[in-house]
Design an enzyme around this catalytic site. Structure first.
Site, PDB file in Angstrom:
ATOM      1  N   HIS A  21       0.860  -1.185   0.000  1.00 46.63           N
ATOM      2  CA  HIS A  21       0.000   0.000   0.000  1.00 46.63           C
ATOM      3  C   HIS A  21       0.896   1.236   0.000  1.00 46.63           C
ATOM      4  CE1 HIS A  21      -4.067  -1.750   1.602  1.00 46.63           C
ATOM      5  NE2 HIS A  21      -3.584  -2.417   0.559  1.00 46.63           N
ATOM      6  N   CYS A  64      -5.917   2.131   5.581  1.00 46.96           N
ATOM      7  CA  CYS A  64      -6.605   0.919   6.034  1.00 46.96           C
ATOM      8  C   CYS A  64      -5.997   0.482   7.376  1.00 46.96           C
ATOM      9  CB  CYS A  64      -6.444  -0.177   4.988  1.00 46.96           C
ATOM     10  SG  CYS A  64      -4.804  -0.944   5.015  1.00 46.96           S
ATOM     11  N   CYS A 115      -2.234  -0.136   7.353  1.00 49.46           N
ATOM     12  CA  CYS A 115      -1.417   1.080   7.267  1.00 49.46           C
ATOM     13  C   CYS A 115      -1.476   1.869   8.573  1.00 49.46           C
ATOM     14  CB  CYS A 115      -1.866   1.921   6.088  1.00 49.46           C
ATOM     15  SG  CYS A 115      -1.521   1.099   4.512  1.00 49.46           S
ATOM     16  N   GLU A 137       0.973   3.858   1.731  1.00 46.55           N
ATOM     17  CA  GLU A 137       1.423   4.325   3.048  1.00 46.55           C
ATOM     18  C   GLU A 137       2.579   3.479   3.572  1.00 46.55           C
ATOM     19  OE1 GLU A 137      -1.648   3.578   1.991  1.00 46.55           O
ATOM     20  OE2 GLU A 137      -3.185   4.813   2.958  1.00 46.55           O
TER      21      GLU A 137
HETATM   22  N1  LIG Z   1      -5.511   3.646   1.671  1.00 45.60           N
HETATM   23  C1  LIG Z   1      -5.158   2.658   0.802  1.00 45.60           C
HETATM   24  C2  LIG Z   1      -6.025   1.643   0.477  1.00 45.60           C
HETATM   25  C3  LIG Z   1      -5.629   0.682  -0.413  1.00 45.60           C
HETATM   26  N2  LIG Z   1      -4.398   0.729  -0.936  1.00 45.60           N
HETATM   27  C4  LIG Z   1      -3.531   1.706  -0.621  1.00 45.60           C
HETATM   28  O1  LIG Z   1      -2.376   1.753  -1.121  1.00 45.60           O
HETATM   29  N3  LIG Z   1      -3.937   2.678   0.250  1.00 45.60           N
END
Ligand SMILES: Nc1ccnc(=O)[nH]1
Length: 160
Positions: A55, A85, A88, A57
């Site tokens: 992801h 999420c 993260c 983040e």
């Molecule tokens: N907030 C996120 C959700 C899904 N994928 C990501 O990279 N970031």
């Protein structure tokens, strides 16, 4: 708290998310800004790298830690094009990020087919009904306390 700084960094995170879509990545971008104002970028590479943990983040946190030579991002701010999420958020907590600022929210992401909501729901669901069971079974004979015991005695350990 709406500040010019937040707007500027969020616009940057959104910009790299757009570029990333045009570069075979997911529609997410993030930045870690360190206390001295250095910025470290991350973009979503889940499908590009076959890495479900890539992801934006998490990638930004990894880049910041590599660039700064530390596992502790105390004093840093994470800016994300979209609400982080649970993975993260946990990564940000482990990294000791001071503050997280995001642009799109989880509902915007759901409308684009990214259903982070099921992962938030996971923690609100009673253990016996969870999407993915997590069980403690067969631990007795595994020697499970040994890693902690040797860690606790290790004089050269680096606590985190
Ligand atoms: N907030 C996120 C959700 C899904 N994928 C990501 O990279 N970031």
């Amino acid at each position: 708290m709406k500040t010019l700084t937040n707007t500027t960094y969020l616009a940057k995170a959104v910009g790299i998310a757009v570029d990333n879509v045009l570069n075979a990545g997911g529609p997410f971008g993030a930045l870690v800004v360190s206390p001295d104002g250095r910025t470290f970028e991350g973009v979503n590479r889940v499908t590009a790298n076959n890495d479900p943990t890539a992801h934006a983040e998490v990638v930004a946190i990894r880049n910041a830690c590599q660039g700064l030579g530390t596992f502790d991002l105390t004093g840093s701010v994470l800016y994300s094009s979209c609400e982080p999420c649970p993975m993260c958020l946990a990564s940000s907590l482990w990294a000791r990020i001071d503050r997280v600022v995001f642009a799109a929210d989880r509902h915007d992401a759901a409308r684009a087919g990214f259903d982070d909501a099921v992962f938030y729901d996971y923690f609100d669901t009673p253990a016996e009904n969870r999407l993915m069971p997590v069980v403690r079974d067969g631990a007795e004979e595994s020697g499970y306390l040994e890693p902690f015991n040797i860690w606790s005695k290790l004089e050269t350990r680096i606590d985190y």
